[in-house]
Structures are given as structure tokens and as C-alpha cells.
Design a protein around this motif. Structure first.
Motif, PDB file in Angstrom:
ATOM      1  N   THR A 261      52.286  -3.624   2.803  1.00 25.99           N
ATOM      2  CA  THR A 261      51.610  -4.100   4.012  1.00 25.99           C
ATOM      3  C   THR A 261      51.566  -2.992   5.069  1.00 25.99           C
ATOM      4  O   THR A 261      52.203  -1.942   4.931  1.00 25.99           O
ATOM      5  CB  THR A 261      52.348  -5.316   4.580  1.00 25.99           C
ATOM      6  N   LYS A 262      50.813  -3.255   6.143  1.00 26.31           N
ATOM      7  CA  LYS A 262      50.730  -2.295   7.243  1.00 26.31           C
ATOM      8  C   LYS A 262      52.090  -2.079   7.898  1.00 26.31           C
ATOM      9  O   LYS A 262      52.422  -0.965   8.297  1.00 26.31           O
ATOM     10  CB  LYS A 262      49.711  -2.778   8.284  1.00 26.31           C
ATOM     11  N   TYR A 263      52.847  -3.150   8.005  1.00 29.32           N
ATOM     12  CA  TYR A 263      54.185  -3.037   8.603  1.00 29.32           C
ATOM     13  C   TYR A 263      55.082  -2.145   7.747  1.00 29.32           C
ATOM     14  O   TYR A 263      55.822  -1.303   8.269  1.00 29.32           O
ATOM     15  CB  TYR A 263      54.802  -4.423   8.755  1.00 29.32           C
ATOM     16  N   ILE A 268      57.655   3.234   6.635  1.00 35.55           N
ATOM     17  CA  ILE A 268      57.777   4.427   5.785  1.00 35.55           C
ATOM     18  C   ILE A 268      57.423   5.680   6.568  1.00 35.55           C
ATOM     19  O   ILE A 268      58.126   6.699   6.506  1.00 35.55           O
ATOM     20  CB  ILE A 268      56.883   4.283   4.538  1.00 35.55           C
ATOM     21  N   ILE A 269      56.331   5.618   7.333  1.00 43.00           N
ATOM     22  CA  ILE A 269      55.906   6.775   8.125  1.00 43.00           C
ATOM     23  C   ILE A 269      56.970   7.135   9.163  1.00 43.00           C
ATOM     24  O   ILE A 269      57.292   8.308   9.372  1.00 43.00           O
ATOM     25  CB  ILE A 269      54.552   6.487   8.796  1.00 43.00           C
ATOM     26  N   GLN A 270      57.520   6.119   9.819  1.00 39.84           N
ATOM     27  CA  GLN A 270      58.554   6.364  10.820  1.00 39.84           C
ATOM     28  C   GLN A 270      59.796   6.989  10.185  1.00 39.84           C
ATOM     29  O   GLN A 270      60.390   7.928  10.741  1.00 39.84           O
ATOM     30  CB  GLN A 270      58.928   5.059  11.513  1.00 39.84           C
ATOM     31  N   SER A 276      62.098  14.224   8.618  1.00 42.65           N
ATOM     32  CA  SER A 276      61.501  15.559   8.688  1.00 42.65           C
ATOM     33  C   SER A 276      61.821  16.234  10.015  1.00 42.65           C
ATOM     34  O   SER A 276      62.022  17.451  10.074  1.00 42.65           O
ATOM     35  CB  SER A 276      59.987  15.471   8.493  1.00 42.65           C
ATOM     36  N   TYR A 277      61.892  15.442  11.099  1.00 42.97           N
ATOM     37  CA  TYR A 277      62.221  16.024  12.407  1.00 42.97           C
ATOM     38  C   TYR A 277      63.645  16.577  12.401  1.00 42.97           C
ATOM     39  O   TYR A 277      63.887  17.698  12.850  1.00 42.97           O
ATOM     40  CB  TYR A 277      62.083  14.967  13.499  1.00 42.97           C
TER      41      TYR A 277
END
Length: 333
Positions: A261-263, A268-270, A276-277
């Protein structure tokens, strides 16, 4: 506790009767050779199931806990998502195996017995069904209403013995016998899932919408791509590695596009951004900030660094924390 133990024992006895009954029928009808093939297929089934059990072990305590706390919304989301993710995990093994079964078994066994390919393909598909229903079982067990949930499906599995023998009399084909066994087991798992929806808070509509439909979308698209990849990769160890790698990459992409889902995508992106940061920028930035704080005090140009007095007076009233021995020597305090 005694009731649960008794029901669990009866269920295990029925499972043993069903499993050993199938082995006896195979020995009596097709012989020891086919029984050996069936044993190989069962070993493969156990290996595949162990691959996906990590998710089940991680989420099962949370499923039980949320039901006990009456947090039913979280409970249902855990059940649906864990089912979906476990199926996705099985796909990484199932899809490459389906189109490269002969070569993989050749690497494993060298001399592949007859009917091994058909038996293993059926068993791997059965592993997928068992994986897809494991979270529903955890949800039902959390309710402690397990009498029908444990007993009825295992009683139904017993009919695989006479039906399997009947298929031998009619067709005399081990593949047909295996298909009968797998079909009966799948129906038993569906019955078990239906009972779980009656005793727990999960529903058939939500299972279809949240778990089954996304996995079917991913399977339909990915199977086509996996089949095309199998046509252009040679039956070598290097070719198999390339095939598995390409299949894994395309499966990850399809799962991200169609399976979540979008959520879940936002989560996952967060997560990737945070990791990575920290990995590429966070540590360097922390070093720079710390350097700005202490560099001036430890620079030779700082006034405290030019102190030539041999006598150093140290006073501490406990209201200010010192920076260590070097700060004391340089006269910061």
C-alpha cells in the motif's frame, strides 16, 4: 491448559495417522522407489517452510498480545500483513524453482529419480498454501477456541488416504496421486481458515482484499517475467545465479509497485532515507558539529593554550561539568 493440551494431542495424532497412512499407501501401490521420491519432496517442503518461518516467529507473539489487549485493529493488520509478506518471501524460492526444477534437482541429487520433479513442484506449491495460512492459525489460537480449528481440518485430511488409493486403482499414476494429496491438504487449509474467521476477528473479505489480492497480482506479473528469464538463461551454475538475481530484482520491483500500500511504501522510503542518512551523511555531520564545539579550546591559538604559569589553581564548585584532564591542564576551569 488441560483442554488445550488434549486438543493439541488429538490433532497431532490425526496428523501422524494421515502422514503415515499416505506413506503406507505409496509403499503398497507404487513401491519403495516412489516412497523415496515422496521423502525427497517432504525434505524440500521443510526447507521451504523454514525459509519463511522467521517472519512468523517474529510476529506471532505480537498477534497474540494485541488480541489479549483487545487491540483488534492492530491485531488484524499484523495478521494480514504478515500473511502477505510471508507469501512474498516464498515467491523468491518458488518462482525460480518452478521453471528450473530439473536443473536444480540435478545439482542436488545428480541422478534424479522418476517423478521427482512433479512431486517436488506439488510439494513446493503446498508449502506456499501452508505459509499463507499460518498467521490465521496464530490468530485463531489466540482466542483459545481451538476445538473445531484443530480437529475438523485434520479429520478432513484423513480422506486423502482412501481417495489416494482410489486414484491409484483408476489411473495408476503417481503424479495423479500426489495431486490428490495436495488438493485435499489445500482444502483442509481453506476449511481451517474459514473456522479461524468464525472464532477470531479476521474476516474473509479482509483476507481477500488485504492479503490474497496483492499476492495474486504480484504472482501473475512476476510469473510471466520469470518464465521469460528462464528461456534466456543457460543451465549452468553461473546462469542459475544470474537467473535467481534477475528474478529477485524484478520481484522486488513488482512487490513495491503492486504488492504494498501507499502507507507501506512511505514507511519503506522513510526507513531507507534514515539509514542512508546515518550511513553516508549523519556520522560526518556529527563529527563536524562536535569539532566546532571543542576545536577552539584545543587550538594553540586559544588564549588558554598560551598559559605559561607553572602554578595551576583548580577550583570546582560542582555547578559546571569539566571536559576531562586536558581541560583542567589548559585552565578551562
Amino acid at each position: 491448559m488441560g483442554k488445550f493440551a488434549g486438543i493439541s494431542t488429538i490433532s497431532n495424532v490425526l496428523q501422524t495417522i494421515s502422514a503415515q497412512g499416505i506413506v503406507l499407501v505409496i509403499n503398497a501401490t507404487f513401491g519403495v522407489a516412489i516412497n523415496a521420491v515422496y521423502s525427497i519432496a517432504l525434505q524440500l517442503k521443510n526447507s521451504v517452510l523454514s525459509f519463511s518461518q522467521n517472519i512468523a516467529k517474529a510476529v506471532s507473539p505480537q498477534i497474540t498480545k494485541t488480541y489479549a489487549e483487545k487491540d483488534y485493529d492492530t491485531h488484524k493488520q499484523l495478521v494480514y500483513r504478515s500473511t502477505k509478506y510471508q507469501v512474498f518471501l516464498i515467491y523468491f524460492l518458488l518462482f525460480p524453482f518452478l521453471f528450473k526444477t530439473e536443473y536444480i534437482l540435478q545439482l542436488w541429487l545428480e541422478n534424479t529419480p522418476e517423478y521427482t520433479i512433479q512431486f517436488c513442484q506439488c510439494i513446493v506449491f503446498l508449502s506456499l498454501i501452508n505459509t499463507a495460512t499460518s498467521s490465521f492459525s496464530t490468530s485463531a489460537v489466540a482466542t483459545n477456541k481451538v476445538t473445531g480449528f484443530y480437529i475438523i481440518p485434520e479429520l478432513f485430511c484423513l480422506i486423502s488416504i482412501p481417495i489416494g488409493y482410489l486414484s491409484y486403482i483408476i489411473y495408476k499414476d503417481p503424479t495423479v496421486f500426489m495431486i490428490v494429496i495436495v488438493t485435499v491438504d489445500i482444502i483442509a487449509r481453506l476449511i481451517q481458515t474459514y473456522i479461524a474467521t468464525k472464532v477470531s476477528v479476521i474476516t474473509i473479505h479482509s483476507i481477500l482484499k488485504e492479503s490474497i489480492y496483492p499476492t495474486l497480482k504480484v504472482a501473475f506479473v512476476s510469473l510471466v517475467i520469470t518464465y521469460i528469464l528462464s528461456l534466456y538463461t543457460p543451465n549452468t551454475i553461473l546462469g542459475l545465479c544470474i537467473y535467481i538475481l534477475c528474478n529477485s530484482l524484478q520481484l522486488l520491483a513488482i512487490i513495491y509497485i503492486l504488492g504494498i500500500t501507499k502507507y507501506e511504501k512511505a514507511q519503506i522510503i522513510q526507513y531507507i532515507r534514515e539509514k542512508s542518512y546515518v550511513l553516508f551523511r549523519g556520522k560526518n555531520r556529527l563529527k563536524k558539529e562536535a569539532y566546532k564545539l571543542y576545536h577552539s579550546y584545543y587550538s594553540p591559538k586559544h588564549p588558554n593554550a598560551s598559559n605559561q604559569e607553572t602554578l595551576v589553581i583548580f577550583m570546582c564548585d560542582g555547578k559546571r561539568s569539566h571536559g576531562g584532564l586536558a581541560d583542567r591542564i589548559r585552565g578551562l576551569i
